[in-house]
Motif scaffolding. Structure first.
Motif, short mmCIF file in Angstrom:
data_model
loop_
_atom_site.label_atom_id
_atom_site.label_comp_id
_atom_site.label_asym_id
_atom_site.label_seq_id
_atom_site.Cartn_x
_atom_site.Cartn_y
_atom_site.Cartn_z
N UNK A 171 0.83 -1.21 0.00
CA UNK A 171 0.00 0.00 0.00
C UNK A 171 0.86 1.25 0.00
N UNK A 172 1.99 1.18 0.73
CA UNK A 172 2.86 2.35 0.85
C UNK A 172 3.65 2.62 -0.44
N UNK A 173 3.66 1.64 -1.36
CA UNK A 173 4.40 1.83 -2.62
C UNK A 173 3.71 2.83 -3.53
N UNK A 174 2.38 2.91 -3.42
CA UNK A 174 1.64 3.83 -4.28
C UNK A 174 0.36 4.25 -3.58
N UNK A 175 0.36 5.45 -3.04
CA UNK A 175 -0.80 5.97 -2.33
C UNK A 175 -1.14 7.36 -2.84
N UNK A 176 -2.41 7.58 -3.07
CA UNK A 176 -2.87 8.86 -3.61
C UNK A 176 -4.12 9.26 -2.83
N UNK A 177 -3.99 10.24 -1.96
CA UNK A 177 -5.10 10.67 -1.11
C UNK A 177 -5.42 12.13 -1.43
N UNK A 178 -6.67 12.41 -1.72
CA UNK A 178 -7.10 13.79 -1.99
C UNK A 178 -8.19 14.18 -1.00
N UNK A 179 -8.01 15.31 -0.36
CA UNK A 179 -9.01 15.81 0.58
C UNK A 179 -9.65 17.08 0.02
N UNK A 180 -10.95 17.11 0.04
CA UNK A 180 -11.68 18.25 -0.50
C UNK A 180 -12.47 18.93 0.63
N UNK A 181 -12.47 20.24 0.59
CA UNK A 181 -13.29 21.01 1.53
C UNK A 181 -14.09 22.04 0.72
N UNK A 182 -15.40 22.03 0.91
CA UNK A 182 -16.28 22.95 0.19
C UNK A 182 -16.85 23.97 1.17
N UNK A 183 -16.69 25.23 0.84
CA UNK A 183 -17.17 26.32 1.69
C UNK A 183 -18.30 27.04 0.95
N UNK A 184 -19.54 26.84 1.42
CA UNK A 184 -20.71 27.44 0.77
C UNK A 184 -20.89 28.86 1.32
N UNK A 185 -20.29 29.82 0.63
CA UNK A 185 -20.34 31.21 1.06
C UNK A 185 -21.73 31.82 0.85
N UNK A 186 -22.33 31.48 -0.27
CA UNK A 186 -23.66 32.00 -0.58
C UNK A 186 -24.34 31.02 -1.52
N UNK A 187 -25.54 31.37 -1.96
CA UNK A 187 -26.28 30.48 -2.86
C UNK A 187 -25.58 30.35 -4.21
N UNK A 188 -24.86 31.38 -4.61
CA UNK A 188 -24.26 31.38 -5.94
C UNK A 188 -22.75 31.12 -5.95
N UNK A 189 -22.11 31.06 -4.78
CA UNK A 189 -20.67 30.91 -4.74
C UNK A 189 -20.27 29.77 -3.81
N UNK A 190 -19.36 28.94 -4.29
CA UNK A 190 -18.81 27.85 -3.49
C UNK A 190 -17.29 27.89 -3.63
N UNK A 191 -16.58 27.92 -2.51
CA UNK A 191 -15.12 27.87 -2.56
C UNK A 191 -14.67 26.43 -2.36
N UNK A 192 -13.69 26.05 -3.18
CA UNK A 192 -13.18 24.68 -3.12
C UNK A 192 -11.73 24.69 -2.65
N UNK A 193 -11.43 23.88 -1.62
CA UNK A 193 -10.07 23.74 -1.13
C UNK A 193 -9.66 22.28 -1.32
N UNK A 194 -8.46 22.10 -1.83
CA UNK A 194 -8.00 20.75 -2.13
C UNK A 194 -6.60 20.52 -1.54
N UNK A 195 -6.44 19.38 -0.87
CA UNK A 195 -5.12 18.94 -0.42
C UNK A 195 -4.87 17.57 -1.02
N UNK A 196 -3.73 17.41 -1.67
CA UNK A 196 -3.39 16.14 -2.29
C UNK A 196 -2.13 15.59 -1.64
N UNK A 197 -2.19 14.32 -1.26
CA UNK A 197 -1.04 13.63 -0.66
C UNK A 197 -0.71 12.43 -1.56
N UNK A 198 0.50 12.45 -2.10
CA UNK A 198 0.93 11.39 -3.00
C UNK A 198 2.20 10.76 -2.46
N UNK A 199 2.22 9.42 -2.46
CA UNK A 199 3.37 8.70 -1.93
C UNK A 199 3.81 7.62 -2.93
N UNK A 200 5.09 7.31 -2.93
CA UNK A 200 5.62 6.24 -3.77
C UNK A 200 5.42 6.52 -5.25
#
Length: 268
Positions: A171-200
């Motif tokens: 598993x440690x030879x190839x790992x790809x983890x992506x974390x997403x966070x969505x911030x609903x500021x208003x009805x018309x706007x959504x902010x997207x935050x992304x963290x990507x962790x890649x190993x091996x």
């Protein structure tokens, strides 16, 4: 061929390298693989010599500056041995969609690629031997390339050849983890935050990619994995999302209850 002296052109590759512990082996192997690629250009040569596939001599490789898997593996093995590392050439069937062939059936296609098998240094064996593809443009001795996993390999020791099995990937030879966070500021706007962790192996394809693509282009790679589904989408936009889902380009869908009917795999 391995008993021949190392040409001056290749002796320079050993500068600054010294093995004091078996922990140094991976780092040194990666450095040597990188240095080989700076000196030698890969050119495939499948001509037979007296019905055998034989590497060129070290002096010929140095003179031409060219070689294929046989020559790259010969050179890497010679350099590692010059540092006191127990390295041997090995033959393997290199392909991603590998299907094992029963060895009791006569076949001339068991092996099509030369690699390097590393056991350790004198008196100290590695807990997990290394299987290194010297022709790989990315130095990755700490893991095993995908097209070498879980298959037999014929290791050529000094006095005999021995059939071994390259292990399955961890598993440690190839790992790809992506974390997403969505911030609903208003009805018309959504902010997207992304963290990507890649190993091996999951990470080495991105080595230096920011310098090539730029940060904005790299961000699009991850942002495009999220789809937003709503009733106001045009039919063309809906068809585009469905096409991306089918091609597994979209991994997360955000929307109303109708999202539950999206053809996503592993719906969570």
């Amino acid at each position: 061929l391995l008993d021949k002296p190392l040409p001056r052109r290749f002796k320079r590759m050993l500068r600054g390298l010294r093995v004091t512990d078996k922990k140094d082996i991976i780092k040194i192997t990666n450095k040597l693989t990188s240095r080989i690629h700076k000196e030698i250009k890969y050119v495939g040569d499948w001509r037979k010599v007296k019905n055998y596939y034989i590497p060129k001599s070290l002096s010929e490789i140095a003179a031409t500056g060219m070689g294929d898997c046989k020559d790259f593996s010969l050179l890497l093995t010679k350099l590692l041995r010059a540092l006191g590392i127990n390295a041997y050439m090995a033959s393997v069937k290199s392909e991603k969609n590998y299907e094992e062939i029963p060895f009791f059936l006569p076949n001339t296609n068991y092996f099509n690629h030369k690699i390097v098998y590393i056991e350790g240094i004198k008196g100290l064996k590695l807990f997990r031997p290394l299987w290194v593809d010297a022709t790989s443009t990315t130095s990755y001795a700490q893991g095993i390339d995908e097209d070498l996993l879980n298959r037999p390999a014929l290791v050529f020791y000094n006095s005999h050849a021995e059939l071994k099995k390259i292990p399955k990937g961890r598993f440690t030879d190839e790992t790809y983890v992506t974390r997403y966070k969505l911030d609903f500021k208003s009805e018309n706007k959504i902010k997207k935050y992304i963290e990507a962790y890649l190993f091996g192996r999951g990470a080495y394809h991105f080595t230096g990619v920011e310098k090539i693509l730029g940060r904005k282009s790299l961000s699009k790679v991850f942002l495009n994995e999220i789809g937003f589904w709503q009733s106001k989408l045009s039919q063309k936009e809906k068809n585009n999302f469905l096409h991306k889902i089918k091609k597994k380009q979209i991994k997360i869908m955000v929307g109303a209850r109708s999202c539950l009917f999206m053809p996503l795999n592993n719906l969570g």
